[in-house]
Design an enzyme around this catalytic site. Structure first.
Site, mmCIF file in Angstrom:
data_model
loop_
_atom_site.group_PDB
_atom_site.id
_atom_site.type_symbol
_atom_site.label_atom_id
_atom_site.label_comp_id
_atom_site.label_asym_id
_atom_site.label_seq_id
_atom_site.Cartn_x
_atom_site.Cartn_y
_atom_site.Cartn_z
ATOM 1 N N ARG A 63 -40.538 90.019 40.203
ATOM 2 C CA ARG A 63 -39.667 89.075 39.503
ATOM 3 C C ARG A 63 -38.928 88.151 40.471
ATOM 4 N NH1 ARG A 63 -37.877 88.186 33.824
ATOM 5 N NH2 ARG A 63 -36.552 86.412 34.160
ATOM 6 N N ILE A 90 -35.041 84.980 30.752
ATOM 7 C CA ILE A 90 -33.677 84.882 31.266
ATOM 8 C C ILE A 90 -33.761 84.305 32.677
ATOM 9 C CG2 ILE A 90 -31.590 86.191 31.864
ATOM 10 C CD1 ILE A 90 -32.305 86.109 28.853
ATOM 11 N N ASN A 103 -29.424 75.151 26.817
ATOM 12 C CA ASN A 103 -30.407 75.893 26.026
ATOM 13 C C ASN A 103 -30.149 75.664 24.544
ATOM 14 O OD1 ASN A 103 -32.425 77.968 25.462
ATOM 15 N ND2 ASN A 103 -30.712 79.253 24.831
ATOM 16 N N HIS A 105 -30.492 77.480 21.012
ATOM 17 C CA HIS A 105 -30.639 78.847 20.498
ATOM 18 C C HIS A 105 -30.612 78.816 18.967
ATOM 19 C CE1 HIS A 105 -30.422 83.181 20.572
ATOM 20 N NE2 HIS A 105 -29.484 83.106 19.638
ATOM 21 N N ASP A 137 -25.712 80.245 31.533
ATOM 22 C CA ASP A 137 -25.236 81.014 32.684
ATOM 23 C C ASP A 137 -26.185 82.202 32.857
ATOM 24 O OD1 ASP A 137 -24.520 82.878 30.786
ATOM 25 O OD2 ASP A 137 -22.364 82.464 30.903
ATOM 26 N N GLY A 139 -26.018 85.186 31.862
ATOM 27 C CA GLY A 139 -26.055 86.162 30.773
ATOM 28 C C GLY A 139 -27.094 85.793 29.722
ATOM 29 N N ASP A 141 -27.544 84.228 26.537
ATOM 30 C CA ASP A 141 -26.946 83.308 25.550
ATOM 31 C C ASP A 141 -25.424 83.395 25.536
ATOM 32 O OD1 ASP A 141 -29.565 82.526 24.761
ATOM 33 O OD2 ASP A 141 -29.716 84.300 23.507
HETATM 34 C C1 GAR Z 1 -36.651 77.524 19.011
HETATM 35 O O1 GAR Z 1 -36.174 77.975 17.764
HETATM 36 C C2 GAR Z 1 -35.701 77.955 20.104
HETATM 37 O O2 GAR Z 1 -34.355 77.928 19.751
HETATM 38 C C3 GAR Z 1 -36.159 79.367 20.335
HETATM 39 O O3 GAR Z 1 -37.544 79.275 20.332
HETATM 40 C C4 GAR Z 1 -37.931 78.251 19.411
HETATM 41 C C5 GAR Z 1 -38.927 77.347 20.100
HETATM 42 O O4 GAR Z 1 -39.641 76.582 19.179
HETATM 43 N N1 GAR Z 1 -35.623 79.884 21.557
HETATM 44 C C6 GAR Z 1 -35.131 81.112 21.663
HETATM 45 O O5 GAR Z 1 -35.136 81.920 20.769
HETATM 46 C C7 GAR Z 1 -34.593 81.445 23.046
HETATM 47 N N2 GAR Z 1 -33.812 82.631 22.990
HETATM 48 P P1 GAR Z 1 -40.761 75.564 19.666
HETATM 49 O O6 GAR Z 1 -41.726 76.306 20.584
HETATM 50 O O7 GAR Z 1 -41.410 75.068 18.422
HETATM 51 O O8 GAR Z 1 -40.063 74.451 20.417
#
Ligand code: GAR
Length: 190
Positions: A63, A90, A103, A105, A137, A139, A141
């Site tokens: 990693r 992450i 980001n 979320h 950051d 963490g 989210d």
């Molecule tokens: C989105 O809903 C985004 O918020 C989520 O993945 C999806 C991507 O959609 N991200 C997370 O859950 C990160 N923790 P996409 O591939 O159609 O753009």
């Protein structure tokens, strides 16, 4: 022109919203690279169709090596802003401390952090969820919230239908947030 790097792991519909906004000049910025950890992600095809450079950094058993490859690539692209748009990894502190990263979320943070935000919101039986744009950051989210938009949960919703409606909100909010942030960012040196 401010420089944006997009991080995405899958379909890339959020990335597409940013690409479309730049193409139509609704967003004054240059997308200098799209980085994915998934060699077969559809976002790579989206980048190709938009004549944008894409870069694949597949997860590695070491990693630290992966973190360092990602950090070197982002540094070489010299972005003013990194946008994590559906990137399901992450980021290491060495990366979050070095670059300005936002980001998108699919929940109203601090509610439902993590990789299954839509499923978790449905399981909790909430009547309302939504989307959050936040600074990243080290963490999960936990970074400072920049913008949020609510989405109602319908009695007929399953994870897919709810996520699709949230993504519609996400696409608008991520573009609007980038547009309002970019002029406030000092240019990067390099
Ligand atoms: C989105 O809903 C985004 O918020 C989520 O993945 C999806 C991507 O959609 N991200 C997370 O859950 C990160 N923790 P996409 O591939 O159609 O753009």
């Amino acid at each position: 022109m401010k420089r944006i790097v997009i991080l995405a792991s899958g379909n890339g519909s959020l990335a597409q919203a940013i690409i479309d906004a730049v193409t139509s000049e609704a967003l004054e910025a240059k997308i200098v690279g799209i980085i994915t950890d998934q060699p077969h992600a559809f976002v790579i095809e989206r980048a190709r169709q938009a004549h944008l450079e894409s870069y694949i950094i597949p997860m590695h058993s070491d990693r630290d090596f992966w973190n360092s490859e990602l950090e070197k690539l982002i540094a070489a692209l010299n972005p003013d802003l990194v946008v994590s748009a559906g990137f399901m990894r992450i980021l290491a502190p060495s990366i979050t401390e070095k670059f300005r990263i936002i980001n998108s979320h699919p929940a109203l943070l601090p509610a439902f952090p993590g990789a299954h935000a839509v499923r978790d919101a449905l399981a909790a039986g909430v009547s309302e969820t939504g989307t959050t744009i936040h600074w990243v950051d080290a963490g999960v989210d936990t970074g400072e919230v920049i913008a949020q938009e609510k989405v109602a949960v319908l009695p007929t919703d399953d994870e897919e239908t709810l996520h699709e409606r949230i993504k519609i909100a996400e696409r608008g909010l991520i573009v609007a947030t980038i547009a309002s942030l970019l002029p406030t960012l000092e240019p990067v040196r390099g």
